[in-house]
Enzyme design. Structure first.
Site, PDB file in Angstrom:
ATOM      1  N   ARG A   1       7.861   6.772   8.371  1.00  0.00           N
ATOM      2  CA  ARG A   1       8.236   5.696   7.447  1.00  0.00           C
ATOM      3  C   ARG A   1       9.662   5.956   6.955  1.00  0.00           C
ATOM      4  NH1 ARG A   1       3.032   3.997   3.915  1.00  0.00           N
ATOM      5  NH2 ARG A   1       4.131   2.005   3.980  1.00  0.00           N
TER       6      ARG A   1
ATOM      7  N   ARG B   1      -6.578   2.845  -4.308  1.00  0.00           N
ATOM      8  CA  ARG B   1      -5.136   2.603  -4.438  1.00  0.00           C
ATOM      9  C   ARG B   1      -4.826   1.128  -4.269  1.00  0.00           C
ATOM     10  NH1 ARG B   1      -1.603   5.002  -0.289  1.00  0.00           N
ATOM     11  NH2 ARG B   1      -0.375   3.346  -1.202  1.00  0.00           N
TER      12      ARG B   1
ATOM     13  N   LYS C   1      -1.380  -6.499  -4.114  1.00  0.00           N
ATOM     14  CA  LYS C   1      -0.831  -5.151  -4.356  1.00  0.00           C
ATOM     15  C   LYS C   1       0.654  -5.087  -3.997  1.00  0.00           C
ATOM     16  CE  LYS C   1      -1.310  -1.672  -1.181  1.00  0.00           C
ATOM     17  NZ  LYS C   1      -0.077  -0.949  -0.846  1.00  0.00           N
ATOM     18  N   ASN C   2       0.989  -5.528  -2.786  1.00  0.00           N
ATOM     19  CA  ASN C   2       2.365  -5.316  -2.347  1.00  0.00           C
ATOM     20  C   ASN C   2       3.365  -6.226  -3.061  1.00  0.00           C
ATOM     21  OD1 ASN C   2       1.504  -3.219  -0.802  1.00  0.00           O
ATOM     22  ND2 ASN C   2       1.434  -4.364   1.119  1.00  0.00           N
TER      23      ASN C   2
ATOM     24  N   ASP D   1      -1.750  -4.294   8.417  1.00  0.00           N
ATOM     25  CA  ASP D   1      -2.702  -3.830   7.391  1.00  0.00           C
ATOM     26  C   ASP D   1      -4.123  -4.331   7.657  1.00  0.00           C
ATOM     27  OD1 ASP D   1      -0.609  -2.563   6.191  1.00  0.00           O
ATOM     28  OD2 ASP D   1      -0.293  -4.085   4.647  1.00  0.00           O
TER      29      ASP D   1
ATOM     30  N   CYS E   1       0.687   6.004   2.233  1.00  0.00           N
ATOM     31  CA  CYS E   1      -0.259   6.352   3.290  1.00  0.00           C
ATOM     32  C   CYS E   1       0.430   7.009   4.482  1.00  0.00           C
ATOM     33  CB  CYS E   1      -0.974   5.093   3.763  1.00  0.00           C
ATOM     34  SG  CYS E   1      -2.198   4.509   2.590  1.00  0.00           S
TER      35      CYS E   1
HETATM   36  N1  EPU Z   1      11.249   1.102   9.392  1.00  0.00           N
HETATM   37  C1  EPU Z   1      12.385   1.715   9.850  1.00  0.00           C
HETATM   38  N2  EPU Z   1      13.411   1.906   8.971  1.00  0.00           N
HETATM   39  C2  EPU Z   1      13.339   1.525   7.678  1.00  0.00           C
HETATM   40  C3  EPU Z   1      12.177   0.900   7.213  1.00  0.00           C
HETATM   41  C4  EPU Z   1      11.139   0.703   8.093  1.00  0.00           C
HETATM   42  O1  EPU Z   1      12.481   2.085  11.011  1.00  0.00           O
HETATM   43  O2  EPU Z   1      14.311   1.740   6.930  1.00  0.00           O
HETATM   44  C5  EPU Z   1      10.123   0.859  10.307  1.00  0.00           C
HETATM   45  C6  EPU Z   1       8.877   1.643   9.899  1.00  0.00           C
HETATM   46  O3  EPU Z   1       8.894   2.921  10.483  1.00  0.00           O
HETATM   47  C7  EPU Z   1       7.764   0.790  10.424  1.00  0.00           C
HETATM   48  C8  EPU Z   1       8.302  -0.627  10.272  1.00  0.00           C
HETATM   49  O4  EPU Z   1       9.698  -0.498  10.163  1.00  0.00           O
HETATM   50  O5  EPU Z   1       7.592   1.057  11.779  1.00  0.00           O
HETATM   51  C9  EPU Z   1       7.750  -1.417   9.115  1.00  0.00           C
HETATM   52  O6  EPU Z   1       8.101  -0.815   7.901  1.00  0.00           O
HETATM   53  P1  EPU Z   1       8.306  -1.646   6.550  1.00  0.00           P
HETATM   54  O7  EPU Z   1       9.538  -1.111   5.891  1.00  0.00           O
HETATM   55  O8  EPU Z   1       8.241  -3.106   6.830  1.00  0.00           O
HETATM   56  O9  EPU Z   1       7.033  -1.216   5.733  1.00  0.00           O
HETATM   57  P2  EPU Z   1       6.945  -0.696   4.238  1.00  0.00           P
HETATM   58  O10 EPU Z   1       7.849  -1.476   3.372  1.00  0.00           O
HETATM   59  O11 EPU Z   1       7.024   0.773   4.223  1.00  0.00           O
HETATM   60  C10 EPU Z   1       5.096  -2.442   3.610  1.00  0.00           C
HETATM   61  C11 EPU Z   1       3.753  -2.379   2.962  1.00  0.00           C
HETATM   62  C12 EPU Z   1       2.765  -1.739   3.923  1.00  0.00           C
HETATM   63  C13 EPU Z   1       2.717  -2.574   5.204  1.00  0.00           C
HETATM   64  C14 EPU Z   1       4.130  -2.713   5.799  1.00  0.00           C
HETATM   65  C15 EPU Z   1       4.185  -3.626   6.998  1.00  0.00           C
HETATM   66  C16 EPU Z   1       4.336  -2.168   0.652  1.00  0.00           C
HETATM   67  C17 EPU Z   1       4.369  -1.326  -0.571  1.00  0.00           C
HETATM   68  N3  EPU Z   1       3.870  -1.585   1.760  1.00  0.00           N
HETATM   69  O12 EPU Z   1       5.453  -1.093   3.906  1.00  0.00           O
HETATM   70  O13 EPU Z   1       1.513  -1.788   3.274  1.00  0.00           O
HETATM   71  O14 EPU Z   1       1.896  -1.938   6.146  1.00  0.00           O
HETATM   72  O15 EPU Z   1       5.025  -3.242   4.797  1.00  0.00           O
HETATM   73  O16 EPU Z   1       3.755  -4.904   6.681  1.00  0.00           O
HETATM   74  O17 EPU Z   1       4.696  -3.342   0.610  1.00  0.00           O
HETATM   75  C18 EPU Z   1      -0.691  -1.117   2.851  1.00  0.00           C
HETATM   76  O18 EPU Z   1      -0.725  -2.000   1.979  1.00  0.00           O
HETATM   77  O19 EPU Z   1      -1.701  -0.490   3.250  1.00  0.00           O
HETATM   78  C19 EPU Z   1       0.597  -0.786   3.463  1.00  0.00           C
HETATM   79  C20 EPU Z   1       0.795   0.344   4.142  1.00  0.00           C
END
Ligand code: EPU
Length: 412
Positions: free
Chosen positions: A110, A385, A11-12, A293, A105
């Protein structure tokens, strides 16, 4: 559960690769895509922007040559996290973009400050107006970017910005997750020059013309892990095929520590358990650490382990909402700050429970497989999803799972 089951595409990885296909000057064919709600929403978004798309049996053809809009639609964008990957893509195509702030989610704060940092460093003007990212540029140039934390989203967005910027970009403290490597490989197959993906320094030689390509997405790391945990939870003997075992090392190590038999060979992972599980401690980390995850699914498994386990969440502070639902099934869990303390019980007993987000849904399904009696899991829309055909896959392994109405699944 016994038998063989295959893993769907990631998915990601898919949600980053599909928007990236718009950067090509000719059609792309993307194979091994999961048929999940997030992919369906992306198709609608790309079609709205002008792309022509077909999607059959996991293969998508994206013809981006008629894309003529730089604004992504609000309603669709709110339905998924990765919609903001369109911001750097549309910026690259039109020098401006308007993309509603991402949904996804509800698992804690975020923020997108690191995405804004990456894009601004390369020459974009990013403003937040009326709930949207409004982005424009007079010219994008490669630069040195240092991410304050290795965010997956910020790494994807900075890579997507850097491929269209002129000159060389270095992204320091980049995320190393397998889907980052997959995105880089896809872009390289389109003619980009990206090195270092999978390490914490990614180098992009930007400004190259990108062409269509044919590319197969990696298997889903989290679905693989969910199936591994489900097999262990049922005292099963399951062969998971089409997986990448090296992506699963953190989970495999924990399962081995718990007394589960885990072995792998090429693209197959064999899980066998006699149901006698030892308590372990788990701490979520960025890749290659234990993935956040899989925190919720493994907690379900730990509810019936012998002894006391501690599960510490370091990535998302609100990822313990589902614990209340596990308690409804008889689990003994206390949450103190960012740690869940799980006292193993002899058995769980079925009850109606709700999936509060995607991976909480996976955790409810695993708990439902463990529990005696009937467990009715509502909130199936969250699960769909991210998991392709999860009920069918579990049934094929002998689990008693049934979809009763469109939003509920019954396990007994
Ligand atoms: N964070 C910041 N600032 C930013 C971005 C992130 O402080 O600009 C913090 C977030 O608050 C969080 C941490 O960094 O505490 C991790 O966030 P990250 O940006 O790595 O996560 P994401 O890109 O929003 C993706 C996956 C998530 C998965 C996370 C962590 C996708 C579409 N989503 O989210 O997947 O949990 O990386 O590995 O790739 C899921 O599949 O259920 C899911 C939520």
């Amino acid at each position: 559960m016994c038998g063989e089951v295959s893993v769907s595409g990631g998915k990601n990885a898919a949600v980053a690769i599909i928007p990236a296909a718009l950067l090509a000057n000719s059609p792309c064919t993307i194979e091994n895509l999961p048929d999940i709600e997030d992919v369906r929403v992306l198709i609608e978004m790309l079609e709205y922007l002008g792309a022509e798309i077909t999607f059959t049996d996991g293969t998508m053809c994206v013809d981006p040559t008629k894309v003529d809009k730089y604004k992504a639609p609000y309603e669709l964008s709110r339905r998924m996290r990765a919609s903001y990957y369109l911001a750097p893509v549309l910026l690259g195509l039109f020098s401006r973009a308007e993309v509603p702030l991402p949904g996804g989610c509800d698992i804690g704060a975020r923020p997108i400050d690191q995405t804004i940092k990456g894009m601004t460093t390369l020459g974009a003007d990013v403003r937040i107006e009326r709930g949207s990212m409004v982005v424009s540029t007079d010219g994008m140039y490669g630069a040195e970017v240092y991410l304050d934390l290795p965010s997956v989203g910020a790494t994807v967005n900075t890579v997507l910005t850097a491929v269209t910027a002129r000159g060389n970009t270095t992204i320091n403290n980049a995320a190393k997750e397998p889907h980052i490597v997959d995105l880089a490989n896809f872009l390289n197959s389109m003619g980009a020059r990206i090195k270092g993906a999978g390490t914490d320094v990614i180098r992009v030689a930007g400004g190259r013309e990108l062409h269509g390509s044919t590319y197969a997405v990696i298997p889903d790391q989290i679905e693989t892990g969910t199936l591994m945990i489900a097999a262990a939870a049922t005292g099963g003997d399951v062969l998971i095929t089409g997986a990448i075992p090296t992506h699963m090392e953190a989970l495999s190590a924990k399962l081995l520590e718990m007394g589960v038999y885990v072995s792998d060979d090429d693209d197959r992972i064999h899980i066998r358990s006699d149901g006698n599980l030892r308590a372990v401690n788990v701490k979520t980390q960025v890749y290659p650490g234990f993935p956040t995850d899989l925190q919720q699914p493994i907690t379900s498994l730990l509810t019936i382990a012998n002894g006391s386990s501690m599960v510490t969440e370091t990535i998302y502070e609100a990822r313990f909402k589902y614990v209340e639902e596990l308690r409804r099934l008889g689990a003994s869990i206390r949450v103190i700050d960012h740690t869940a303390i799980v006292e193993g019980v002899d058995r769980l007993i079925g009850a109606p429970v709700t999936a509060t987000d995607l991976r909480a849904g996976a955790s409810m399904i695993i708990a439902g497989l463990i529990a005696d009696g009937v467990t009715e899991v509502s909130g199936l829309n969250y699960i769909l999803r991210g998991y392709e055909d999860i009920d069918r896959k579990l049934r094929s392994l002998g689990a008693k799972v049934e979809r009763v109405v469109s939003d509920r699944v019954l396990m007994y």
